[in-house]
Design an enzyme around this catalytic site. Sequence first.
Site, PDB file in Angstrom:
ATOM      1  N   GLU A   1       0.808  -1.235   0.000  1.00  0.00           N
ATOM      2  CA  GLU A   1       0.000   0.000   0.000  1.00  0.00           C
ATOM      3  C   GLU A   1       0.845   1.292   0.000  1.00  0.00           C
ATOM      4  OE1 GLU A   1      -1.840  -2.959   0.177  1.00  0.00           O
ATOM      5  OE2 GLU A   1      -3.537  -1.583   0.220  1.00  0.00           O
TER       6      GLU A   1
ATOM      7  N   TYR B   1       3.518   1.912   2.043  1.00  0.00           N
ATOM      8  CA  TYR B   1       4.188   2.224   3.312  1.00  0.00           C
ATOM      9  C   TYR B   1       5.687   1.909   3.192  1.00  0.00           C
ATOM     10  CZ  TYR B   1      -0.471   2.876   5.217  1.00  0.00           C
ATOM     11  OH  TYR B   1      -1.730   3.348   5.444  1.00  0.00           O
TER      12      TYR B   1
ATOM     13  N   ARG C   1       2.376  -8.826   4.089  1.00  0.00           N
ATOM     14  CA  ARG C   1       1.457  -8.258   3.103  1.00  0.00           C
ATOM     15  C   ARG C   1       2.317  -7.626   2.025  1.00  0.00           C
ATOM     16  NH1 ARG C   1      -3.980  -4.618   3.659  1.00  0.00           N
ATOM     17  NH2 ARG C   1      -4.769  -5.231   1.635  1.00  0.00           N
TER      18      ARG C   1
ATOM     19  N   HIS D   1      -1.439   3.908  -1.674  1.00  0.00           N
ATOM     20  CA  HIS D   1      -2.487   4.893  -1.342  1.00  0.00           C
ATOM     21  C   HIS D   1      -2.485   6.061  -2.328  1.00  0.00           C
ATOM     22  CE1 HIS D   1      -3.996   2.854   2.054  1.00  0.00           C
ATOM     23  NE2 HIS D   1      -2.975   3.069   2.859  1.00  0.00           N
TER      24      HIS D   1
ATOM     25  N   GLN E   1     -18.141   5.002   3.378  1.00  0.00           N
ATOM     26  CA  GLN E   1     -18.630   6.221   4.012  1.00  0.00           C
ATOM     27  C   GLN E   1     -18.420   6.284   5.526  1.00  0.00           C
ATOM     28  OE1 GLN E   1     -22.234   6.534   1.116  1.00  0.00           O
ATOM     29  NE2 GLN E   1     -22.482   8.096   2.647  1.00  0.00           N
TER      30      GLN E   1
HETATM   31  P1  NAP Z   1     -26.815  17.498  -2.197  1.00  0.00           P
HETATM   32  O1  NAP Z   1     -25.561  16.748  -2.019  1.00  0.00           O
HETATM   33  O2  NAP Z   1     -27.270  18.386  -1.116  1.00  0.00           O
HETATM   34  O3  NAP Z   1     -26.651  18.333  -3.554  1.00  0.00           O
HETATM   35  C1  NAP Z   1     -27.659  19.143  -4.037  1.00  0.00           C
HETATM   36  C2  NAP Z   1     -27.132  19.918  -5.240  1.00  0.00           C
HETATM   37  O4  NAP Z   1     -28.171  20.728  -5.703  1.00  0.00           O
HETATM   38  C3  NAP Z   1     -25.969  20.809  -4.930  1.00  0.00           C
HETATM   39  O5  NAP Z   1     -25.010  20.624  -5.954  1.00  0.00           O
HETATM   40  C4  NAP Z   1     -26.540  22.219  -4.935  1.00  0.00           C
HETATM   41  O6  NAP Z   1     -25.541  23.015  -5.519  1.00  0.00           O
HETATM   42  C5  NAP Z   1     -27.769  22.094  -5.795  1.00  0.00           C
HETATM   43  N1  NAP Z   1     -28.916  22.878  -5.320  1.00  0.00           N
HETATM   44  C6  NAP Z   1     -29.390  22.963  -4.060  1.00  0.00           C
HETATM   45  N2  NAP Z   1     -30.466  23.753  -4.027  1.00  0.00           N
HETATM   46  C7  NAP Z   1     -30.704  24.170  -5.283  1.00  0.00           C
HETATM   47  C8  NAP Z   1     -31.664  24.996  -5.884  1.00  0.00           C
HETATM   48  N3  NAP Z   1     -32.630  25.572  -5.165  1.00  0.00           N
HETATM   49  N4  NAP Z   1     -31.574  25.212  -7.212  1.00  0.00           N
HETATM   50  C9  NAP Z   1     -30.613  24.650  -7.950  1.00  0.00           C
HETATM   51  N5  NAP Z   1     -29.662  23.842  -7.428  1.00  0.00           N
HETATM   52  C10 NAP Z   1     -29.706  23.606  -6.108  1.00  0.00           C
HETATM   53  O7  NAP Z   1     -28.010  16.526  -2.490  1.00  0.00           O
HETATM   54  P2  NAP Z   1     -28.102  15.212  -3.372  1.00  0.00           P
HETATM   55  O8  NAP Z   1     -27.171  15.208  -4.508  1.00  0.00           O
HETATM   56  O9  NAP Z   1     -29.544  15.132  -3.661  1.00  0.00           O
HETATM   57  O10 NAP Z   1     -27.677  14.090  -2.379  1.00  0.00           O
HETATM   58  C11 NAP Z   1     -28.440  13.825  -1.205  1.00  0.00           C
HETATM   59  C12 NAP Z   1     -27.593  13.110  -0.164  1.00  0.00           C
HETATM   60  O11 NAP Z   1     -27.258  11.818  -0.595  1.00  0.00           O
HETATM   61  C13 NAP Z   1     -26.292  13.832   0.103  1.00  0.00           C
HETATM   62  O12 NAP Z   1     -26.046  13.845   1.480  1.00  0.00           O
HETATM   63  C14 NAP Z   1     -25.281  12.998  -0.584  1.00  0.00           C
HETATM   64  O13 NAP Z   1     -24.020  13.071   0.046  1.00  0.00           O
HETATM   65  C15 NAP Z   1     -25.891  11.622  -0.489  1.00  0.00           C
HETATM   66  N6  NAP Z   1     -25.385  10.834  -1.621  1.00  0.00           N
HETATM   67  C16 NAP Z   1     -24.143  10.335  -1.522  1.00  0.00           C
HETATM   68  C17 NAP Z   1     -23.618   9.638  -2.587  1.00  0.00           C
HETATM   69  C18 NAP Z   1     -22.255   9.039  -2.488  1.00  0.00           C
HETATM   70  O14 NAP Z   1     -21.770   8.512  -3.483  1.00  0.00           O
HETATM   71  N7  NAP Z   1     -21.579   9.044  -1.364  1.00  0.00           N
HETATM   72  C19 NAP Z   1     -24.353   9.477  -3.737  1.00  0.00           C
HETATM   73  C20 NAP Z   1     -25.631  10.006  -3.797  1.00  0.00           C
HETATM   74  C21 NAP Z   1     -26.135  10.703  -2.739  1.00  0.00           C
HETATM   75  P3  NAP Z   1     -25.649  24.599  -5.660  1.00  0.00           P
HETATM   76  O15 NAP Z   1     -26.462  25.045  -4.479  1.00  0.00           O
HETATM   77  O16 NAP Z   1     -24.232  25.068  -5.662  1.00  0.00           O
HETATM   78  O17 NAP Z   1     -26.298  24.830  -6.967  1.00  0.00           O
HETATM   79 FE1  SF4 Z   2     -17.358   0.503   5.074  1.00  0.00          FE
HETATM   80 FE2  SF4 Z   2     -19.657  -0.453   5.943  1.00  0.00          FE
HETATM   81 FE3  SF4 Z   2     -19.582   0.898   3.641  1.00  0.00          FE
HETATM   82 FE4  SF4 Z   2     -18.530  -1.564   3.877  1.00  0.00          FE
HETATM   83  S1  SF4 Z   2     -20.679  -0.985   4.048  1.00  0.00           S
HETATM   84  S2  SF4 Z   2     -17.565   0.171   2.905  1.00  0.00           S
HETATM   85  S3  SF4 Z   2     -17.711  -1.496   5.943  1.00  0.00           S
HETATM   86  S4  SF4 Z   2     -19.133   1.709   5.662  1.00  0.00           S
END
Ligand code: NAP
Ligand code: SF4
Length: 674
Positions: free
Chosen positions: A167, A169, A217, A255, A342
């Site tokens: 990784e 290290y 490893r 990494h 996450q």
């Molecule tokens: P979000 O992360 O809050 O993003 C919303 C987007 O919409 C932002 O880019 C924002 O940018 C825009 N926005 C907000 N209000 C707006 C408005 N009134 N008019 C136009 N644009 C607006 O929400 P999301 O994409 O719906 O995701 C929801 C949750 O799911 C989040 O917490 C996200 O982290 C999670 N999620 C995570 C993953 C992952 O891969 N880890 C994948 C999907 C979802 P601007 O305000 O700059 O325009």
């Molecule tokens: Fe990590 Fe749990 Fe997501 Fe697996 S499911 S990657 S252990 S947070």
Amino acid sequence: MIQPYPHLLAPITLGSVTLRNRVMMGSMHTGLEDRFWNYPKLAAYFAERAAGGVGLIVTGGISVDRRGWLLPGGGTMNSRADVIHHRHVTDAVHAHGGHIFLQLIHAGRYSYHPFSESPSGIKSRINPFKPKKMTHKRIWQVIGHFARAARLAELAGYDGVEVMGSEGYLLSQFMCKRANKRTDEFGGDIHGRSKMLLEVVRAIRTALGSSYPVMVRLSLLDLVEEGNTQDEIITTAQALQAAGTTVINTGIGWHEAAVPTIVTSVPRAAFRSATAAVKKHVTIPVVASNRINTPEICEDILASGDADMVSMARPLLADPAFVQKAAAGQAARINTCIACNQACLDHTFSNKRASCLVNPRACHETELVYSRTPSPKKIAVIGGGMAGLSAATVAAQRGHDVTLFEASGAVGGQFDMAARVPGKEEFRETIRYFTEMLTVTGVKVELHRRIRAGELDGQFDDIVVATGVAPRRPKIPGIDHPKVLSYPDVLRAGKPVGGKVAVIGAGGIGIDVCEFLLAEHSPQPLEAWTQEWGVDLQSRTPGGLVPPVQQKPKRQVWLLQRKEGRMGNGPGKTTGWVHRATLQHHGVTMLPGVEYLRIDDQGLHIREGGKERVLAVDHIVVCAGQDSVRDVVQLGSDGKPIDKKFHVIGGADVAAELDAKRAIRQGAELAARL
Ligand code: NAP
Ligand code: SF4
């Protein structure tokens, strides 16, 4: 009963220990190992995995001396004072019939402090600290520190040690020309570059005799420029065997590599061929690793002879009873790791205690306890998304009488949409797990039941409101134009989308929608994945890197946000860069700092850098966040339910930064209290 996984569940002997099966819980830093007062928690965490039947556990990396710390104040094994704390851990694992190895690490140029050191003093691009070049004397001192740490590990009751040689290290820094430009006996060709690792193994052997298990490893695919070729890796594996190594574990990628190795879009068991290639050339056991998350895949790897053991870290965070359930023929009840990172790696890299998105008890075993309730209650859960499913199954598991009401025809909520995104197919496993657990725990499920305010009055002791969110509809002139689609229209309803698309909102869902619109396959076949990322799994080139195959964009996509600055910052630390790179591979145009002016037959009119322009698109997909849906509950001026028997969780509670990690944890924590 016919044994469902005969290879997986077969014992194996490693030096002086015989393991009860071939499952190894691979090393993973949790944050608990860095503070001695957390060792009882660390012991409870490992004890639960040992009780769940895992054959071998490897601890998170413990530094052999302070300069080798990952972070200042990290866990060390360099004096007898450390031994006492580690005893908590080894005793707890042994009490459940498990075995545990201590991982010995020196972080080299990945040490996050100003006294870091490395073979040639070359800085890594992922660390602001420039390391000092190690002197010849210091190299021998560190070799001695590995041996000292191994002696102390034996004293602490560890059944063996794992030497971290991958990784990126210190020991893998020595192994590769990328970080090792030395001209003395520890540099030059592969024999010189592998000398430090080999001397570490020899020093441990000298200290502990011939049968104490020593696992190495080894990086079997570096995935960085100036990494090793397969010939060099095999030469090292053979030399390790000759030096007395008991078992070789697979390491994949440094990494600092620009190729993803463990995120959910990496095909399952993508790197098994790298392990198989080494196994052909040694007689000691070899362990396969990375993106292995179901008993079926484990069994297939072992039965095909690609490896002698399988290593899984995150899947055992997700379900400590993985092995027990597999052995009992209950694989459908395994809470599968969805490789989202996450709550585990994203936490680790933010200096927070690790946990698991699908299992919030991980690393919190002594704090989040699902004890049997002395006074069972009648509980209604409204909403079958992640928050509702978590609350319902934990409450029922505790002995409550639970009814789950879901307005649609299936449970899963937002995860049902996420699972349709190419590269996120794993999310379907969480729905499968919860669906199974609804039956196992005896939750009564009423689908197609949209509950109205007041409808459940007087029928339940507690009502959990997990009614989720509704997509936000921004107030842009022309938002009702037929060109406008919501993200559920695209992901769930499968409405047709044209060849030119603008996506409004660059949060996690905006990125998901882009990937949905651009991907050719779901899931992506391994060959297409290696071509996209430029990987030669046989490492015929240094580091196994080859020029990536240019992707032919399926559509022309613009991703927009109002904020200035880098886009796609929403998804986590360890996954965001993968999503951004994927969008780049597919030619997505990213436009930050835009103002939405109007939508009409011409397309989407925006102002960008003070100038108006029109994006002549066929469709505009709105991914502008969400608003909470909680009309079944009456809230007071403090935003809390007036009637104390109502409990609002998940997206219904807070839509901003809605995420499954919080939803599942909130549901479980509430159910543990009810
Ligand atoms: P979000 O992360 O809050 O993003 C919303 C987007 O919409 C932002 O880019 C924002 O940018 C825009 N926005 C907000 N209000 C707006 C408005 N009134 N008019 C136009 N644009 C607006 O929400 P999301 O994409 O719906 O995701 C929801 C949750 O799911 C989040 O917490 C996200 O982290 C999670 N999620 C995570 C993953 C992952 O891969 N880890 C994948 C999907 C979802 P601007 O305000 O700059 O325009
Ligand atoms: Fe990590 Fe749990 Fe997501 Fe697996 S499911 S990657 S252990 S947070």
